[in-house]
Design a protein around this motif. Structure first.
Motif: not given
Length: 335
Positions: A198-199, A202-203, A206, A211, A222-223
């Protein structure tokens, strides 16, 4: 004289067949499944106009490797190639398949598919891995509940810390403690790996402008944004945004022959992972998102006429079209 090559890939070896302009076989040889080995085999004849491989798990690495070595290779749809090869040869062997692919390369009777970049495959692998880890965690949760029920203990609903605390109170039950401890320890490892992925996602989201654009749509997280951007890879490879719905299998299936003409459910062709995430995003817009905007109102009208399930599918298809247009034009979502 121009030559055309067919490459029948497998994990360890690749059958290479080269034919000339008249369709006569020039070379048929088996080499190691590595781009440099295949390119060396093709160089024995020289002047390769086109080489053809079928889509599959090894296709991206081999295709990118051959293109880096200057080989004009084309990746074609494996389903269409399968039907064509069945018509060409009665017996299925690697030499026959390679020869059939060489003839397809010569005649141009094939459907080319886009080979995604290594970065896109990297994002897809992270999402797919996370999905499998979540499924494994759910199976462990169900197994824990099943074992506890056998001993008359009911851990109750949930999947967070409170659930684990309730489960661990059963560790003192004779015959149950060792099994529960082992399952909870395995589950903790899965949960930690899921958090790490997940991290990573997210990175990536970002740092990715694509995205960030897609996440401006309510309900798209995010996904969904990462999976969609990776599946599209290059927005300009679609001439029209409306074809993206069909690319992900979100259009009705149709069969027409003579007097017969019927329309069925969606085709479910293409990327099932992205299709599932688009459906979940559509459900989030319809049932969880706050506020009112045109896209949500449009889907709610369909839900009143046709039901919530069909409204989710229609909204998922509309989302795919809108998201591609946003990537193509570099714009944000306008409610």
């Amino acid at each position: 004289m121009k030559h055309y090559a067919g490459l029948d890939l497998s994990m360890d070896s690749t059958q290479v067949c080269i034919v000339d302009e008249g369709g006569e076989k020039v070379v048929s040889i088996k080499v190691e499944s590595a781009p440099d080995k295949i390119a060396c085999a093709l160089d024995r004849v020289g002047d390769i106009e086109r080489a053809v491989i079928e889509s599959g798990r090894m296709s991206p690495a081999i295709c990118h490797g051959l293109r880096a070595l200057g080989v004009p290779v084309v990746c074609i749809d494996a389903r269409q190639a399968h039907q064509s090869l069945k018509a060409l040869k009665a017996n299925k062997t690697d030499p026959h398949d390679a020869a059939g692919l060489a003839q397809l390369a010569r005649t141009g009777f094939y459907k080319e598919v886009h080979v995604k970049s290594a970065a896109a495959h990297g994002v897809r692998s992270v999402i797919a891995t996370r999905s499998h880890l979540v499924e494994a965690r759910v199976r462990l949760d169900n197994m824990i509940r099943g074992i506890c029920a056998t001993f008359g203990f009911k851990p109750g609903p949930g999947q967070g810390k409170s659930f684990i605390d309730r489960v661990m109170t059963a560790a003192d039950i004779p015959g149950l403690g060792q099994s529960i401890t082992a399952l909870v320890a395995a589950r903790a490892g899965l949960v930690e790996q899921i958090k790490q992925l997940d991290r990573v996602l997210r990175e990536f989201a970002h740092q990715s402008s694509a995205c960030r654009q897609l996440m401006s749509i309510p309900g798209v997280g995010v996904q969904t944004s990462a999976a969609f951007a990776a599946a599209i890879d290059q927005a300009d490879r679609f001439r029209q945004s409306r074809t993206v719905g069909a690319y992900f299998g979100l259009v009705p299936r149709r069969h027409q022959s003579g007097e017969i003409d019927w329309t069925g459910r969606i085709t479910k062709q293409g990327d099932s992972m992205v299709r599932k995430l688009l459906y979940e995003a559509a459900n989030s817009i319809l049932t969880r998102s706050h506020g009112t905007f045109a896209l949500k109102t449009w889907a709610q009208k369909i839900a009143k006429r046709r039901g919530l399930r069909k409204a989710r599918v229609a909204l998922a298809r509309r989302l795919a079209v809108i998201m591609h247009a946003m990537l193509r034009d570099g714009t944000l979502f306008e409610a």
